[in-house]
Design an enzyme around this catalytic site. Structure first.
Site, PDB file in Angstrom:
ATOM      1  N   ASP A 133     -72.925  -1.404  35.865  1.00 53.61           N
ATOM      2  CA  ASP A 133     -72.196  -0.736  34.797  1.00 53.61           C
ATOM      3  C   ASP A 133     -72.649   0.657  34.401  1.00 53.61           C
ATOM      4  N   CYS A 187     -50.902  -8.144  44.942  1.00 56.04           N
ATOM      5  CA  CYS A 187     -50.105  -8.092  43.704  1.00 56.04           C
ATOM      6  C   CYS A 187     -48.613  -8.257  44.013  1.00 56.04           C
ATOM      7  N   CYS A 190     -45.269  -8.448  41.511  1.00 49.12           N
ATOM      8  CA  CYS A 190     -45.649  -8.892  40.159  1.00 49.12           C
ATOM      9  C   CYS A 190     -45.961  -7.683  39.272  1.00 49.12           C
ATOM     10  N   CYS A 193     -49.019  -8.144  34.203  1.00 53.01           N
ATOM     11  CA  CYS A 193     -50.049  -7.520  33.349  1.00 53.01           C
ATOM     12  C   CYS A 193     -49.485  -6.293  32.633  1.00 53.01           C
ATOM     13  N   CYS A 213     -55.914   1.331  24.874  1.00 52.37           N
ATOM     14  CA  CYS A 213     -56.423   0.006  25.272  1.00 52.37           C
ATOM     15  C   CYS A 213     -57.245  -0.634  24.144  1.00 52.37           C
ATOM     16  N   CYS A 243     -54.258  -8.764  29.781  1.00 57.33           N
ATOM     17  CA  CYS A 243     -53.784  -8.411  31.129  1.00 57.33           C
ATOM     18  C   CYS A 243     -54.431  -9.276  32.204  1.00 57.33           C
ATOM     19  N   CYS A 247     -52.321 -13.088  34.619  1.00 61.08           N
ATOM     20  CA  CYS A 247     -52.349 -12.854  36.075  1.00 61.08           C
ATOM     21  C   CYS A 247     -52.253 -14.183  36.829  1.00 61.08           C
TER      22      CYS A 247
HETATM   23  C1  B12 Z   1     -65.447   2.733  31.222  1.00 63.63           C
HETATM   24  C2  B12 Z   1     -65.165   1.279  31.487  1.00 63.63           C
HETATM   25  C3  B12 Z   1     -64.186   0.666  30.694  1.00 63.63           C
HETATM   26  C4  B12 Z   1     -63.280   1.441  29.739  1.00 63.63           C
HETATM   27  C5  B12 Z   1     -62.222   2.217  30.542  1.00 63.63           C
HETATM   28  C6  B12 Z   1     -61.532   1.379  31.618  1.00 63.63           C
HETATM   29  C7  B12 Z   1     -61.166   2.160  32.884  1.00 63.63           C
HETATM   30  N1  B12 Z   1     -60.016   1.891  33.451  1.00 63.63           N
HETATM   31  O1  B12 Z   1     -61.938   2.962  33.367  1.00 63.63           O
HETATM   32  C8  B12 Z   1     -62.736   0.314  28.822  1.00 63.63           C
HETATM   33  C9  B12 Z   1     -63.598   0.212  27.589  1.00 63.63           C
HETATM   34  C10 B12 Z   1     -61.293   0.466  28.382  1.00 63.63           C
HETATM   35  C11 B12 Z   1     -62.958  -0.909  29.699  1.00 63.63           C
HETATM   36  C12 B12 Z   1     -62.260  -2.086  29.538  1.00 63.63           C
HETATM   37  C13 B12 Z   1     -62.475  -3.233  30.288  1.00 63.63           C
HETATM   38  N2  B12 Z   1     -63.466  -3.427  31.197  1.00 63.63           N
HETATM   39 CO1  B12 Z   1     -64.578  -2.038  31.830  1.00 63.63          CO
HETATM   40  N3  B12 Z   1     -65.720  -0.709  32.661  1.00 63.63           N
HETATM   41  C14 B12 Z   1     -65.867   0.563  32.485  1.00 63.63           C
HETATM   42  C15 B12 Z   1     -66.936   1.116  33.457  1.00 63.63           C
HETATM   43  C16 B12 Z   1     -68.266   1.220  32.711  1.00 63.63           C
HETATM   44  C17 B12 Z   1     -66.609   2.443  34.116  1.00 63.63           C
HETATM   45  C18 B12 Z   1     -65.193   2.503  34.732  1.00 63.63           C
HETATM   46  C19 B12 Z   1     -64.855   3.867  35.259  1.00 63.63           C
HETATM   47  O2  B12 Z   1     -65.625   4.509  35.957  1.00 63.63           O
HETATM   48  N4  B12 Z   1     -63.665   4.315  34.936  1.00 63.63           N
HETATM   49  C20 B12 Z   1     -63.138   5.524  35.435  1.00 63.63           C
HETATM   50  C21 B12 Z   1     -61.886   5.164  36.202  1.00 63.63           C
HETATM   51  C22 B12 Z   1     -61.139   6.423  36.612  1.00 63.63           C
HETATM   52  O3  B12 Z   1     -62.377   4.547  37.331  1.00 63.63           O
HETATM   53  P1  B12 Z   1     -61.881   3.106  37.850  1.00 63.63           P
HETATM   54  O4  B12 Z   1     -61.351   2.250  36.778  1.00 63.63           O
HETATM   55  O5  B12 Z   1     -62.974   2.565  38.680  1.00 63.63           O
HETATM   56  O6  B12 Z   1     -60.616   3.538  38.667  1.00 63.63           O
HETATM   57  C23 B12 Z   1     -60.719   4.158  39.932  1.00 63.63           C
HETATM   58  C24 B12 Z   1     -60.271   3.237  41.002  1.00 63.63           C
HETATM   59  O7  B12 Z   1     -59.486   2.200  40.397  1.00 63.63           O
HETATM   60  C25 B12 Z   1     -59.451   4.180  41.832  1.00 63.63           C
HETATM   61  N5  B12 Z   1     -58.455   3.448  42.533  1.00 63.63           N
HETATM   62  C26 B12 Z   1     -57.274   2.950  42.140  1.00 63.63           C
HETATM   63  N6  B12 Z   1     -56.704   2.297  43.142  1.00 63.63           N
HETATM   64  C27 B12 Z   1     -57.579   2.407  44.181  1.00 63.63           C
HETATM   65  C28 B12 Z   1     -57.514   1.860  45.453  1.00 63.63           C
HETATM   66  C29 B12 Z   1     -58.575   2.095  46.335  1.00 63.63           C
HETATM   67  C30 B12 Z   1     -58.542   1.455  47.676  1.00 63.63           C
HETATM   68  C31 B12 Z   1     -59.669   2.912  45.952  1.00 63.63           C
HETATM   69  C32 B12 Z   1     -60.772   3.236  46.872  1.00 63.63           C
HETATM   70  C33 B12 Z   1     -59.692   3.437  44.641  1.00 63.63           C
HETATM   71  C34 B12 Z   1     -58.671   3.144  43.781  1.00 63.63           C
HETATM   72  O8  B12 Z   1     -58.923   5.148  41.039  1.00 63.63           O
HETATM   73  C35 B12 Z   1     -59.716   5.292  39.917  1.00 63.63           C
HETATM   74  C36 B12 Z   1     -60.406   6.640  39.945  1.00 63.63           C
HETATM   75  O9  B12 Z   1     -61.325   6.731  40.960  1.00 63.63           O
HETATM   76  C37 B12 Z   1     -66.950  -0.031  34.546  1.00 63.63           C
HETATM   77  C38 B12 Z   1     -68.284  -0.205  35.283  1.00 63.63           C
HETATM   78  C39 B12 Z   1     -68.429   0.812  36.403  1.00 63.63           C
HETATM   79  N7  B12 Z   1     -69.545   1.501  36.443  1.00 63.63           N
HETATM   80  O10 B12 Z   1     -67.539   0.984  37.212  1.00 63.63           O
HETATM   81  C40 B12 Z   1     -66.560  -1.266  33.704  1.00 63.63           C
HETATM   82  C41 B12 Z   1     -65.743  -2.375  34.390  1.00 63.63           C
HETATM   83  C42 B12 Z   1     -64.651  -1.723  35.187  1.00 63.63           C
HETATM   84  N8  B12 Z   1     -65.164  -3.095  33.264  1.00 63.63           N
HETATM   85  C43 B12 Z   1     -65.042  -4.371  33.438  1.00 63.63           C
HETATM   86  C44 B12 Z   1     -64.399  -5.260  32.530  1.00 63.63           C
HETATM   87  C45 B12 Z   1     -64.655  -6.734  32.723  1.00 63.63           C
HETATM   88  C46 B12 Z   1     -63.564  -4.760  31.510  1.00 63.63           C
HETATM   89  C47 B12 Z   1     -62.615  -5.567  30.601  1.00 63.63           C
HETATM   90  C48 B12 Z   1     -61.921  -6.727  31.293  1.00 63.63           C
HETATM   91  C49 B12 Z   1     -63.405  -6.083  29.364  1.00 63.63           C
HETATM   92  C50 B12 Z   1     -62.555  -6.821  28.348  1.00 63.63           C
HETATM   93  N9  B12 Z   1     -62.186  -8.078  28.567  1.00 63.63           N
HETATM   94  O11 B12 Z   1     -62.252  -6.298  27.308  1.00 63.63           O
HETATM   95  C51 B12 Z   1     -61.613  -4.461  30.144  1.00 63.63           C
HETATM   96  C52 B12 Z   1     -60.414  -4.372  31.095  1.00 63.63           C
HETATM   97  C53 B12 Z   1     -59.472  -3.259  30.826  1.00 63.63           C
HETATM   98  C54 B12 Z   1     -58.673  -2.899  32.083  1.00 63.63           C
HETATM   99  N10 B12 Z   1     -57.454  -3.404  32.192  1.00 63.63           N
HETATM  100  O12 B12 Z   1     -59.202  -2.180  32.940  1.00 63.63           O
HETATM  101  C55 B12 Z   1     -65.613  -4.798  34.794  1.00 63.63           C
HETATM  102  C56 B12 Z   1     -64.466  -5.103  35.761  1.00 63.63           C
HETATM  103  C57 B12 Z   1     -64.690  -6.294  36.672  1.00 63.63           C
HETATM  104  C58 B12 Z   1     -63.495  -6.529  37.558  1.00 63.63           C
HETATM  105  N11 B12 Z   1     -63.270  -7.785  37.925  1.00 63.63           N
HETATM  106  O13 B12 Z   1     -62.774  -5.648  37.929  1.00 63.63           O
HETATM  107  C59 B12 Z   1     -66.485  -3.521  35.176  1.00 63.63           C
HETATM  108  C60 B12 Z   1     -66.551  -3.218  36.665  1.00 63.63           C
HETATM  109  C61 B12 Z   1     -67.893  -3.788  34.611  1.00 63.63           C
HETATM  110  C62 B12 Z   1     -68.753  -4.650  35.518  1.00 63.63           C
HETATM  111  N12 B12 Z   1     -69.954  -4.194  35.879  1.00 63.63           N
HETATM  112  O14 B12 Z   1     -68.354  -5.715  35.917  1.00 63.63           O
HETATM  113  N13 B12 Z   1     -63.881  -0.652  30.686  1.00 63.63           N
HETATM  114  S1  SF4 Z   2     -50.756  -9.814  36.815  1.00 65.39           S
HETATM  115 FE1  SF4 Z   2     -52.262  -9.898  38.501  1.00 65.39          FE
HETATM  116  S2  SF4 Z   2     -51.013 -10.135  40.386  1.00 65.39           S
HETATM  117 FE2  SF4 Z   2     -49.626  -9.470  38.732  1.00 65.39          FE
HETATM  118  S3  SF4 Z   2     -49.591  -7.225  38.976  1.00 65.39           S
HETATM  119 FE3  SF4 Z   2     -51.172  -7.680  37.443  1.00 65.39          FE
HETATM  120  S4  SF4 Z   2     -53.063  -7.792  38.627  1.00 65.39           S
HETATM  121 FE4  SF4 Z   2     -51.377  -7.932  40.113  1.00 65.39          FE
HETATM  122  S1  SF4 Z   3     -53.905  -6.015  27.953  1.00 69.65           S
HETATM  123 FE1  SF4 Z   3     -55.488  -4.998  29.230  1.00 69.65          FE
HETATM  124  S2  SF4 Z   3     -54.884  -2.840  29.304  1.00 69.65           S
HETATM  125 FE2  SF4 Z   3     -53.746  -3.813  27.616  1.00 69.65          FE
HETATM  126  S3  SF4 Z   3     -54.950  -3.475  25.782  1.00 69.65           S
HETATM  127 FE3  SF4 Z   3     -55.611  -5.452  26.617  1.00 69.65          FE
HETATM  128  S4  SF4 Z   3     -57.353  -4.957  28.002  1.00 69.65           S
HETATM  129 FE4  SF4 Z   3     -56.289  -3.040  27.559  1.00 69.65          FE
END
Ligand code: B12
Ligand code: SF4
Ligand code: SF4
Length: 314
Positions: A133, A187, A190, A193, A213, A243, A247
């Site tokens: 993280d 996905c 679908c 979410c 969010c 969300c 799923c």
């Molecule tokens: C900041 C953060 C948040 C923020 C912002 C979320 C966000 N979208 O970034 C907030 C507080 C909102 C948040 C919420 C949650 N989070 Co959070 N969060 C983080 C954190 C610390 C950094 C994420 C980050 O760098 N974001 C910047 C964005 C731009 O990056 P990204 O999401 O990784 O997106 C990139 C990729 O998706 C890419 N991309 C998109 N499609 C594709 C396809 C391919 C093939 C590739 C290569 C890239 C790619 O594009 C984006 C830009 O590079 C990570 C831990 C980490 N170090 O990664 C945990 C993390 C993502 N969180 C996690 C969790 C569990 C949650 C929550 C479920 C918690 C909850 N129940 O409330 C929610 C879910 C919200 C949601 N729907 O995403 C887990 C996810 C586990 C998983 N199974 O995916 C992580 C990984 C923490 C962990 N160590 O497990 N989070």
């Molecule tokens: S609910 Fe699950 S399977 Fe459906 S679009 Fe979202 S992540 Fe994909």
């Molecule tokens: S459903 Fe998912 S994206 Fe929407 S507010 Fe809740 S955590 Fe954030």
């Protein structure tokens, strides 16, 4: 030291990860992870709200070789935290499932460091950097590249059999291990979410606007929560699982084997009025070792107040 083939290293790493209690382990080559600059576009749109720390070390987030010189592989691990639904008490707030038990950073860090030490023994002079993280690692993108699962439209990594109820950790290493194939996206058509999100925070598939969010506002926002979001928060007081709850890949999943993830007393559906009476030392004592501390005393009480108002309106 006996030298192993890249395939042999991968086999060893995965066996050790399983022994350490991880539910999945995958390996990606340490190449630039975000050639399309999705991170830059996301930040430019302001989707990170006031999480300014996400702007820091942007180049490192996109190329982990800048974090660890000579990096060849990224090992990603996943740990299931799923716990079956619990009965919600009357007058209670909702806590996201990942925070029902012990703080996942604490649960993951020890075994992750042990895995890193093991990787260090697989060839001479191997360097490792392990994080959960807090480091500059785009864990979801790496998890997808390492074949752990695909990035679902809700932005979470989903794996068949595990759903998305798991947390991630990563080890960047100079070891040359054989990579896994990236995961396939299941996905399909679908959009459950996107449609279920109470605040419309999923702007398009895989693009989350943290400004909308509930997870961002209840955990990270240290200021006032905008009233349109307050009105849609329902009784979420720490994180949000909507969300994920909808799923289809989360329908048939197994309960986490990790005892530290079992729900703690008072951490699943705490009584809102009781929370509002906690002073800071009581808050710290009640949630010691839990991820809920991240919201801070002022944040959790602010959220509880909003949830109570929402309850009285419903
Ligand atoms: C900041 C953060 C948040 C923020 C912002 C979320 C966000 N979208 O970034 C907030 C507080 C909102 C948040 C919420 C949650 N989070 Co959070 N969060 C983080 C954190 C610390 C950094 C994420 C980050 O760098 N974001 C910047 C964005 C731009 O990056 P990204 O999401 O990784 O997106 C990139 C990729 O998706 C890419 N991309 C998109 N499609 C594709 C396809 C391919 C093939 C590739 C290569 C890239 C790619 O594009 C984006 C830009 O590079 C990570 C831990 C980490 N170090 O990664 C945990 C993390 C993502 N969180 C996690 C969790 C569990 C949650 C929550 C479920 C918690 C909850 N129940 O409330 C929610 C879910 C919200 C949601 N729907 O995403 C887990 C996810 C586990 C998983 N199974 O995916 C992580 C990984 C923490 C962990 N160590 O497990 N989070
Ligand atoms: S609910 Fe699950 S399977 Fe459906 S679009 Fe979202 S992540 Fe994909
Ligand atoms: S459903 Fe998912 S994206 Fe929407 S507010 Fe809740 S955590 Fe954030």
């Amino acid at each position: 030291m006996e030298s192993r083939s890249p395939e042999g290293c991968t086999r060893e790493i995965k066996e050790e990860a399983a022994r350490l209690g991880f539910d999945a382990c995958g390996i990606a080559p340490a190449e630039p992870i975000d050639p399309e600059n999705r991170l830059g576009a996301w930040l430019r749109q302001g989707c990170h709200a006031d999480m300014a720390w996400l702007e820091r070390a942007r180049e490192v987030r996109q190329d982990v070789r800048l974090k660890l010189e000579g990096a060849r592989s990224v090992v990603v691990v996943a740990k299931n935290y799923y716990q079956p639904n619990q009965r919600l008490a009357e007058g209670a707030g909702r806590i996201a499932r990942y925070a029902w038990g012990r703080d996942y950073h604490k649960v993951l860090l020890n075994p992750l460091r042990r895995l890193a030490r093991h990787i260090g023994t697989l060839a001479p002079d191997v360097q490792t950097y392990a994080e959960v993280d807090t480091g500059p690692v785009l864990e979801r993108a790496w998890a997808a590249r390492a074949g752990i699962g695909w990035i679902g439209k809700n932005g979470l990594v989903v794996r068949r059999g595990l759903g998305s109820w798991f947390v991630l950790g990563a080890i960047v290493t100079t070891l040359d291990a054989a990579p896994d194939a990236p995961a396939r996206d299941y996905c399909g058509n679908c959009r459950a979410c996107i449609e279920a999100c109470p605040t419309g925070a999923i702007l398009s598939p895989r693009t989350l606007d943290a400004r909308r969010c509930i997870a961002y506002h209840t955990i990270e926002n240290r200021g006032a929560i905008p009233s349109p979001i307050q009105d849609r928060m329902g009784t979420w007081i720490f994180g949000c699982d909507r969300c994920q709850e909808v799923c289809p890949w989360n329908r048939e999943v197994t309960t986490a084997a990790e005892p530290d993830f079992r729900p703690r007393d008072g951490a699943v559906s705490p009584n809102l009025e009781e929370l509002l009476r906690l002073d800071e030392p009581q808050f710290r004592q009640r949630f010691e070792g839990s991820a809920i501390l991240r919201a801070k005393h002022a944040g959790l009480l602010r959220n509880a107040g909003i949830a109570l108002r929402n309850l009285s309106k419903s």
